[in-house]
Design an enzyme around this catalytic site. Structure first.
Site, PDB file in Angstrom:
ATOM      1  N   SER A 153       0.823  -1.215   0.000  1.00 45.40           N
ATOM      2  CA  SER A 153       0.000   0.000   0.000  1.00 45.40           C
ATOM      3  C   SER A 153       0.856   1.264   0.000  1.00 45.40           C
ATOM      4  CB  SER A 153      -0.879  -0.002   1.248  1.00 45.40           C
ATOM      5  OG  SER A 153      -1.450   1.275   1.467  1.00 45.40           O
ATOM      6  N   TYR A 192      -2.328   5.486  -4.346  1.00 41.81           N
ATOM      7  CA  TYR A 192      -3.338   6.515  -4.140  1.00 41.81           C
ATOM      8  C   TYR A 192      -2.826   7.736  -4.890  1.00 41.81           C
ATOM      9  CZ  TYR A 192      -5.974   4.146  -0.441  1.00 41.81           C
ATOM     10  OH  TYR A 192      -6.761   3.282   0.268  1.00 41.81           O
ATOM     11  N   THR A 213      -6.011   2.716  -6.880  1.00 41.34           N
ATOM     12  CA  THR A 213      -7.258   2.578  -6.116  1.00 41.34           C
ATOM     13  C   THR A 213      -8.147   3.776  -6.402  1.00 41.34           C
ATOM     14  OG1 THR A 213      -6.169   1.286  -4.423  1.00 41.34           O
ATOM     15  CG2 THR A 213      -8.212   2.378  -3.780  1.00 41.34           C
ATOM     16  N   LYS A 251      -8.394  -0.686  -9.141  1.00 41.33           N
ATOM     17  CA  LYS A 251      -9.031  -1.373  -8.005  1.00 41.33           C
ATOM     18  C   LYS A 251     -10.162  -0.515  -7.441  1.00 41.33           C
ATOM     19  CE  LYS A 251      -7.953  -3.207  -3.380  1.00 41.33           C
ATOM     20  NZ  LYS A 251      -8.402  -2.227  -2.406  1.00 41.33           N
ATOM     21  N   HIS A 286     -13.518  -2.203  -1.352  1.00 39.40           N
ATOM     22  CA  HIS A 286     -12.543  -1.828  -0.320  1.00 39.40           C
ATOM     23  C   HIS A 286     -12.866  -2.534   1.010  1.00 39.40           C
ATOM     24  CE1 HIS A 286      -9.513   1.634  -0.170  1.00 39.40           C
ATOM     25  NE2 HIS A 286      -9.391   1.137   1.046  1.00 39.40           N
TER      26      HIS A 286
HETATM   27  C1  LIG Z   1      -6.818  -2.388   7.456  1.00 38.64           C
HETATM   28  C2  LIG Z   1      -7.073  -2.233   6.001  1.00 38.64           C
HETATM   29  C3  LIG Z   1      -6.334  -1.297   5.276  1.00 38.64           C
HETATM   30  C4  LIG Z   1      -6.555  -1.155   3.910  1.00 38.64           C
HETATM   31  N1  LIG Z   1      -5.772  -0.301   3.215  1.00 38.64           N
HETATM   32  C5  LIG Z   1      -5.925  -0.201   1.862  1.00 38.64           C
HETATM   33  C6  LIG Z   1      -5.050   0.617   1.104  1.00 38.64           C
HETATM   34  O1  LIG Z   1      -4.144   1.251   1.633  1.00 38.64           O
HETATM   35  N2  LIG Z   1      -5.267   0.669  -0.231  1.00 38.64           N
HETATM   36  C7  LIG Z   1      -6.269  -0.038  -0.853  1.00 38.64           C
HETATM   37  O2  LIG Z   1      -6.424   0.040  -2.069  1.00 38.64           O
HETATM   38  N3  LIG Z   1      -7.088  -0.847  -0.146  1.00 38.64           N
HETATM   39  C8  LIG Z   1      -6.935  -0.947   1.185  1.00 38.64           C
HETATM   40  N4  LIG Z   1      -7.744  -1.793   1.896  1.00 38.64           N
HETATM   41  C9  LIG Z   1      -8.737  -2.631   1.188  1.00 38.64           C
HETATM   42  C10 LIG Z   1      -8.126  -3.991   0.800  1.00 38.64           C
HETATM   43  O3  LIG Z   1      -7.173  -3.839  -0.218  1.00 38.64           O
HETATM   44  C11 LIG Z   1      -9.192  -4.972   0.294  1.00 38.64           C
HETATM   45  O4  LIG Z   1      -9.928  -4.372  -0.738  1.00 38.64           O
HETATM   46  C12 LIG Z   1     -10.146  -5.478   1.362  1.00 38.64           C
HETATM   47  O5  LIG Z   1      -9.508  -5.594   2.611  1.00 38.64           O
HETATM   48  C13 LIG Z   1     -10.706  -6.844   0.946  1.00 38.64           C
HETATM   49  O6  LIG Z   1     -11.658  -7.289   1.851  1.00 38.64           O
HETATM   50  P1  LIG Z   1     -11.383  -8.350   3.032  1.00 38.64           P
HETATM   51  O7  LIG Z   1     -10.663  -7.594   4.100  1.00 38.64           O
HETATM   52  O8  LIG Z   1     -12.772  -8.749   3.413  1.00 38.64           O
HETATM   53  O9  LIG Z   1     -10.571  -9.491   2.452  1.00 38.64           O
HETATM   54  C14 LIG Z   1      -7.556  -1.938   3.266  1.00 38.64           C
HETATM   55  C15 LIG Z   1      -8.289  -2.854   4.010  1.00 38.64           C
HETATM   56  C16 LIG Z   1      -8.059  -3.020   5.358  1.00 38.64           C
HETATM   57  C17 LIG Z   1      -8.856  -4.044   6.110  1.00 38.64           C
END
Ligand SMILES: Cc1cc2nc3c(=O)[nH]c(=O)nc-3n(C[C@H](O)[C@H](O)[C@H](O)COP(=O)(O)O)c2cc1C
Length: 397
Positions: free
Chosen positions: A118, A142, A168, A256, A280
């Site tokens: 990330s 981002y 994203t 994404k 997300h």
């Molecule tokens: C703690 C956390 C931080 C996240 N940070 C980002 C991020 O920095 N960039 C991003 O595109 N998605 C981020 N996401 C979304 C994840 O990439 C992903 O889409 C999502 O966690 C998938 O669902 P799941 O947790 O049910 O497997 C984050 C999700 C979580 C839980």
């Protein structure tokens, strides 16, 4: 202030599935960290829907297939991966464990699973690449207001050997996560968002065009992260971002955060190399549809011209099989990875990834699939008011 999480222990952790690892993490983590990882937006309807969407399908096995040798492997990004699964980009692994992103990346490398790092990691993208030596890492972008900085990240990702970029697009602002407000989310003093330090440096040098950012602790809003997003992430972003990115890099570009088939078509027209169907993890727009529910429509719109990935709610090997049967080329795994890191550092993440791989292999064998290519819509039935209905679908790319 959150206390420093425990350091790595090499032994196996006492969980046998990815639901149990969440309970262990909840008991291990400081409240603010667990709240940040687990939270969805507002009522968390979408978080629940992401999970329950998998319950709408049943798997129709084929019998008397020789499954003495089942291969879960596939190829993406020029890499032969253990199974069609990637570690999803997630911010701030340092809140889970002192191994930070390095623990996750080393675990993923050890089991041949690609990882997406990330923008908001606690280690710089160069540090993770140099120290983890993972042969297949992606960088999640981002697009912040300062495009020079974004371009700098792209150059660094290229130089560090990242295999693709994942832009994203579902976060022009941060979704409202009430746990973060309640806990007054702040980064502990020993952590920072390493890739964003350049913003602070630019500010210190008095360069025009750069806005104030040190890290999420400098805030008057009850969630520091919410305010950081409002200040730095470019909410004027439009489709123009894709050709711009294309013009500055040869790396494959994955987008994404696509849910609508109409947006999938626009993404195709704007020249992306792959699509990630995602809400997300239910952390952005509450009441947006479950990612799995939107997958077939996006796959149909794209019509085999691009790989379509999905994430949100994957917790079981059978979930991976269902997503692939509906046309996904691969899935991304989010929270369980962070929970594995929280309870066991690098070995904890490894155990999470091995657990889901073992489940996936067993599901394939029991469904009569010897290879990932055998997984298709013929395996699925959808529950409806009239009973179980066959699923018509398109083959995966
Ligand atoms: C703690 C956390 C931080 C996240 N940070 C980002 C991020 O920095 N960039 C991003 O595109 N998605 C981020 N996401 C979304 C994840 O990439 C992903 O889409 C999502 O966690 C998938 O669902 P799941 O947790 O049910 O497997 C984050 C999700 C979580 C839980």
């Amino acid at each position: 202030m959150a206390q420093r999480p425990q350091s790595t222990s090499a032994q196996q952790q006492p969980f046998i599935n990815l639901e149990e690892v969440e309970q262990l993490a909840k008991a291990t983590l400081p409240k603010m960290a667990y709240g940040y990882f687990a939270a969805g937006a507002e009522t968390e309807q979408t978080v629940g829907d992401n999970r329950s969407a998998f319950g709408q399908y049943r798997i129709l096995p084929r019998i008397l297939v020789d499954v003495s040798k089942v291969s879960t492997s596939c190829n993406m990004f020029g890499y032969s991966m253990a199974m069609p699964l990637l570690v999803a980009p997630m911010a701030m692994h340092g809140l889970a464990h002192s191994d930070k992103e390095l623990g996750t990346a080393r675990a993923a490398a050890a089991v041949n699973i690609p990882m997406c790092v990330s923008t908001m990691a606690n280690m710089s993208l160069q540090e993770v690449a140099a120290q983890a030596q993972h042969p297949c890492m992606l960088f999640q972008l981002y697009v912040i207001r300062d495009r020079q900085i974004v371009e700098g990240w792209v150059r660094q990702a290229e130089a560090a050997g990242y295999k693709a970029l994942m832009i994203t697009v579902d976060a022009p602002r941060l979704g409202r996560r009430e746990a973060d407000e309640r806990n007054r989310f702040r980064l502990p003093d020993h952590l920072h968002m390493a890739n964003l330090q350049v913003l602070a440096e630019k500010r210190a040098a008095g360069q025009p065009g750069s806005t104030a950012l040190l890290d999420a602790r400098d805030s008057s809003h009850s969630s520091g992260l919410f305010e950081l997003f409002a200040r730095e992430v470019d909410d004027t972003l439009t489709w123009e971002a894709i050709p711009w990115l294309r013009s500055i890099t040869k790396l494959p570009i994955y987008i994404k955060g696509v849910l609508s088939p109409a947006d999938a078509l626009l993404a195709l027209q704007h020249g992306v190399d792959g699509i990630v169907v995602s809400n997300h993890g239910g952390r952005q727009l509450d009441y947006s549809p479950a990612a799995l529910d939107m997958l077939p429509g996006v796959v149909a719109a794209v019509g085999g011209r691009l790989p379509v990935l999905m994430d949100g709610g994957i917790r079981r090997g059978t979930d991976v099989l269902k997503a692939l049967a509906l046309g996904a080329s691969a899935v991304l795994l989010g929270r369980p990875v962070i929970y594995g890191l929280a309870v066991g550092g690098q070995p904890g993440v490894q155990q999470v990834l091995q657990t889901i791989q073992r489940e996936f292999e067993l599901a394939m064998a029991l469904a009569g699939c010897k290879s990932v290519a055998d997984i298709g819509p013929q395996l699925l039935l959808r529950c409806s008011a009239d009973g179980l209905q066959p699923v018509a679908g398109r083959a995966r790319l």
